[in-house]
Scaffold this motif. Structure first.
Motif, PDB file in Angstrom:
ATOM      1  N   ALA A 111       0.869  -1.171   0.000  1.00  6.08           N
ATOM      2  CA  ALA A 111       0.000   0.000   0.000  1.00  6.08           C
ATOM      3  C   ALA A 111       0.914   1.232   0.000  1.00  6.08           C
ATOM      4  O   ALA A 111       2.026   1.168  -0.513  1.00  6.08           O
ATOM      5  N   ILE A 112       0.474   2.330   0.576  1.00  9.68           N
ATOM      6  CA  ILE A 112       1.279   3.547   0.514  1.00  9.68           C
ATOM      7  C   ILE A 112       2.523   3.411   1.386  1.00  9.68           C
ATOM      8  O   ILE A 112       2.436   3.147   2.584  1.00  9.68           O
ATOM      9  N   VAL A 113       3.667   3.585   0.766  1.00 13.71           N
ATOM     10  CA  VAL A 113       4.955   3.569   1.455  1.00 13.71           C
ATOM     11  C   VAL A 113       5.546   4.974   1.372  1.00 13.71           C
ATOM     12  O   VAL A 113       5.489   5.617   0.319  1.00 13.71           O
ATOM     13  N   LYS A 114       6.109   5.427   2.452  1.00 14.33           N
ATOM     14  CA  LYS A 114       6.607   6.803   2.519  1.00 14.33           C
ATOM     15  C   LYS A 114       7.903   6.935   1.722  1.00 14.33           C
ATOM     16  O   LYS A 114       8.999   6.766   2.237  1.00 14.33           O
ATOM     17  N   THR A 115       7.732   7.258   0.448  1.00 14.53           N
ATOM     18  CA  THR A 115       8.856   7.493  -0.457  1.00 14.53           C
ATOM     19  C   THR A 115       8.534   8.726  -1.284  1.00 14.53           C
ATOM     20  O   THR A 115       7.384   9.181  -1.345  1.00 14.53           O
ATOM     21  N   LYS A 116       9.543   9.245  -1.950  1.00 12.16           N
ATOM     22  CA  LYS A 116       9.339  10.395  -2.825  1.00 12.16           C
ATOM     23  C   LYS A 116       8.341  10.069  -3.929  1.00 12.16           C
ATOM     24  O   LYS A 116       7.525  10.914  -4.331  1.00 12.16           O
ATOM     25  N   PHE A 117       8.376   8.842  -4.415  1.00 10.00           N
ATOM     26  CA  PHE A 117       7.481   8.413  -5.495  1.00 10.00           C
ATOM     27  C   PHE A 117       6.015   8.557  -5.110  1.00 10.00           C
ATOM     28  O   PHE A 117       5.162   8.889  -5.946  1.00 10.00           O
ATOM     29  N   ALA A 118       5.700   8.315  -3.828  1.00 11.55           N
ATOM     30  CA  ALA A 118       4.303   8.247  -3.392  1.00 11.55           C
ATOM     31  C   ALA A 118       3.823   9.508  -2.678  1.00 11.55           C
ATOM     32  O   ALA A 118       2.712   9.526  -2.149  1.00 11.55           O
ATOM     33  N   THR A 119       4.607  10.574  -2.668  1.00 12.93           N
ATOM     34  CA  THR A 119       4.255  11.734  -1.845  1.00 12.93           C
ATOM     35  C   THR A 119       2.900  12.333  -2.201  1.00 12.93           C
ATOM     36  O   THR A 119       2.193  12.837  -1.321  1.00 12.93           O
ATOM     37  N   VAL A 120       2.505  12.279  -3.479  1.00  9.47           N
ATOM     38  CA  VAL A 120       1.228  12.860  -3.866  1.00  9.47           C
ATOM     39  C   VAL A 120       0.059  12.182  -3.161  1.00  9.47           C
ATOM     40  O   VAL A 120      -1.015  12.773  -3.006  1.00  9.47           O
ATOM     41  N   LEU A 121       0.270  10.962  -2.688  1.00  6.54           N
ATOM     42  CA  LEU A 121      -0.806  10.203  -2.052  1.00  6.54           C
ATOM     43  C   LEU A 121      -0.959  10.500  -0.563  1.00  6.54           C
ATOM     44  O   LEU A 121      -1.972  10.128   0.032  1.00  6.54           O
ATOM     45  N   TYR A 122       0.016  11.174   0.044  1.00  7.76           N
ATOM     46  CA  TYR A 122      -0.086  11.406   1.482  1.00  7.76           C
ATOM     47  C   TYR A 122       0.476  12.743   1.966  1.00  7.76           C
ATOM     48  O   TYR A 122       0.201  13.160   3.107  1.00  7.76           O
ATOM     49  N   GLU A 123       1.240  13.434   1.157  1.00  6.63           N
ATOM     50  CA  GLU A 123       1.934  14.628   1.631  1.00  6.63           C
ATOM     51  C   GLU A 123       0.943  15.678   2.142  1.00  6.63           C
ATOM     52  O   GLU A 123      -0.049  16.000   1.500  1.00  6.63           O
ATOM     53  N   GLY A 124       1.221  16.176   3.337  1.00  8.64           N
ATOM     54  CA  GLY A 124       0.376  17.175   3.958  1.00  8.64           C
ATOM     55  C   GLY A 124      -0.841  16.629   4.663  1.00  8.64           C
ATOM     56  O   GLY A 124      -1.590  17.391   5.306  1.00  8.64           O
ATOM     57  N   ARG A 125      -1.068  15.332   4.575  1.00 14.82           N
ATOM     58  CA  ARG A 125      -2.230  14.719   5.233  1.00 14.82           C
ATOM     59  C   ARG A 125      -1.926  13.285   5.675  1.00 14.82           C
ATOM     60  O   ARG A 125      -2.809  12.424   5.671  1.00 14.82           O
ATOM     61  N   GLU A 126      -0.691  13.065   6.081  1.00 14.87           N
ATOM     62  CA  GLU A 126      -0.276  11.709   6.430  1.00 14.87           C
ATOM     63  C   GLU A 126      -1.113  11.120   7.557  1.00 14.87           C
ATOM     64  O   GLU A 126      -1.526   9.952   7.498  1.00 14.87           O
ATOM     65  N   GLU A 127      -1.384  11.909   8.589  1.00 16.26           N
ATOM     66  CA  GLU A 127      -2.151  11.384   9.727  1.00 16.26           C
ATOM     67  C   GLU A 127      -3.548  10.976   9.293  1.00 16.26           C
ATOM     68  O   GLU A 127      -4.069   9.929   9.706  1.00 16.26           O
ATOM     69  N   GLN A 128      -4.148  11.772   8.427  1.00 20.01           N
ATOM     70  CA  GLN A 128      -5.488  11.458   7.931  1.00 20.01           C
ATOM     71  C   GLN A 128      -5.478  10.179   7.103  1.00 20.01           C
ATOM     72  O   GLN A 128      -6.354   9.318   7.248  1.00 20.01           O
ATOM     73  N   VAL A 129      -4.497  10.038   6.221  1.00 14.80           N
ATOM     74  CA  VAL A 129      -4.411   8.841   5.388  1.00 14.80           C
ATOM     75  C   VAL A 129      -4.152   7.606   6.241  1.00 14.80           C
ATOM     76  O   VAL A 129      -4.780   6.557   6.063  1.00 14.80           O
ATOM     77  N   ALA A 130      -3.228   7.735   7.193  1.00 15.89           N
ATOM     78  CA  ALA A 130      -2.860   6.592   8.035  1.00 15.89           C
ATOM     79  C   ALA A 130      -4.002   6.144   8.942  1.00 15.89           C
ATOM     80  O   ALA A 130      -4.022   4.997   9.394  1.00 15.89           O
ATOM     81  N   ALA A 131      -4.963   7.021   9.198  1.00 13.03           N
ATOM     82  CA  ALA A 131      -6.080   6.662  10.078  1.00 13.03           C
ATOM     83  C   ALA A 131      -6.907   5.524   9.508  1.00 13.03           C
ATOM     84  O   ALA A 131      -7.576   4.801  10.246  1.00 13.03           O
ATOM     85  N   ALA A 132      -6.872   5.329   8.190  1.00 12.76           N
ATOM     86  CA  ALA A 132      -7.619   4.233   7.564  1.00 12.76           C
ATOM     87  C   ALA A 132      -6.920   2.889   7.704  1.00 12.76           C
ATOM     88  O   ALA A 132      -7.511   1.847   7.407  1.00 12.76           O
ATOM     89  N   TYR A 133      -5.671   2.902   8.156  1.00  8.03           N
ATOM     90  CA  TYR A 133      -4.886   1.677   8.286  1.00  8.03           C
ATOM     91  C   TYR A 133      -5.054   1.105   9.692  1.00  8.03           C
ATOM     92  O   TYR A 133      -4.801   1.810  10.672  1.00  8.03           O
ATOM     93  N   PRO A 134      -5.445  -0.159   9.830  1.00  9.11           N
ATOM     94  CA  PRO A 134      -5.554  -0.744  11.163  1.00  9.11           C
ATOM     95  C   PRO A 134      -4.274  -0.612  11.987  1.00  9.11           C
ATOM     96  O   PRO A 134      -4.347  -0.504  13.216  1.00  9.11           O
ATOM     97  N   LEU A 135      -3.123  -0.626  11.346  1.00 10.17           N
ATOM     98  CA  LEU A 135      -1.872  -0.458  12.083  1.00 10.17           C
ATOM     99  C   LEU A 135      -1.511   1.010  12.282  1.00 10.17           C
ATOM    100  O   LEU A 135      -0.463   1.328  12.859  1.00 10.17           O
ATOM    101  N   ARG A 136      -2.362   1.911  11.793  1.00 13.32           N
ATOM    102  CA  ARG A 136      -2.283   3.354  12.059  1.00 13.32           C
ATOM    103  C   ARG A 136      -0.984   4.009  11.617  1.00 13.32           C
ATOM    104  O   ARG A 136      -0.531   4.989  12.210  1.00 13.32           O
ATOM    105  N   ARG A 137      -0.378   3.493  10.588  1.00 15.45           N
ATOM    106  CA  ARG A 137       0.786   4.155  10.004  1.00 15.45           C
ATOM    107  C   ARG A 137       0.930   3.734   8.563  1.00 15.45           C
ATOM    108  O   ARG A 137       0.424   2.676   8.160  1.00 15.45           O
TER     109      ARG A 137
END
Length: 250
Positions: free
Chosen positions: A185-211
């Protein structure tokens, strides 16, 4: 841990992010690696980080370029004498938006790099070493290959094709060569920044492991699939997602 001692790998797209994390884990477990990417300077830094020329070499080039593929395989064989493992990690997604509006040229390029290039690298690894001596291959796919992924739909199509390619190759290349895949799923890399940058906490909230994931989360799984511990596993795609697909998230 030296589960991969004396083995040799090519890891494509490995100057940073997931690819570099995988290469580092393979070296940690005793392997020697050839890392590829487009930029020489970034690759030089990666080789230094991995431990220098005794354990790592770098070959710059584009993943779907046939001459680059041939050079990387030849230099790996020359430097280390074998090619036991291949990680097809290079992937691109140069467009964002509705899939129906994707430029056909861009769509063809995505498929060339994300699907046809892994097939070509596999063929070269087979012909250079694995066909006679055996080996293992891991393709880096994505959870976007399993379900609709609005905004990155063509990327998702390519990753679905890569999963299908993995199963086909596993049947054709066994028993000497095992072929598996991982689907992060989303991994914190430069390639994937458009998917989480500026809203990482919000995106991670959907993950049962919360990160969100980090490259090390992918690297350990890839090393396992390449190792003899996975000697009875082929044609499988291991989902690495912090549980997000259980909740219907991206």
């Amino acid at each position: 841990m030296e589960a991969l001692k004396d083995r040799v790998a090519i890891v494509t797209g490995a100057s940073r992010g997931i690819g570099l994390g995988i290469a580092a884990e393979l070296v940690r477990q005793g392997a020697r690696v050839c890392v590829t990417a487009r930029g020489q300077e970034a690759l030089d830094a990666a080789v230094a980080e991995l431990g220098g020329p005794d354990v790592a070499i770098a070959v710059p080039g584009k993943g779907d370029d046939t001459e680059h593929q041939a050079e990387a395989v030849a230099r790996t064989m020359e430097a280390f004498g074998s090619l036991d493992m291949l990680v097809n990690n290079t992937g691109i997604n140069p467009v964002y938006g509705p899939i129906a509006d994707v430029d056909p040229v861009a769509a063809a390029k995505i498929l060339a790099v994300n699907v046809l290039a892994p097939l070509a690298w596999t063929r070269r690894a087979r012909d250079a070493w694995m066909g006679e001596h055996g080996g293992s291959i891991v393709n880096v796919s994505s959870v976007a290959g399993f379900r609709p992924s609005p905004g990155i739909g063509m990327y998702g199509v390519s990753k679905a094709a890569l999963i299908r390619l993995t199963t086909e190759l596993a049947v054709e290349l066994g028993p000497r060569i095992r072929v598996n895949a991982v689907a992060p799923a989303i991994v914190k890399t430069k390639f994937a920044t458009v998917l989480y940058e500026g809203r990482e906490e919000q995106v991670a909230a959907a993950y049962p492991l919360r990160r969100l994931g980090v490259p090390e989360d992918i690297a350990g799984a890839v090393a396992f699939l390449l190792s003899d511990q996975a000697s009875w596993i082929t044609g499988q795609t291991l989902v690495l997602d912090g549980g997000v697909t259980l909740t219907g998230g991206v």
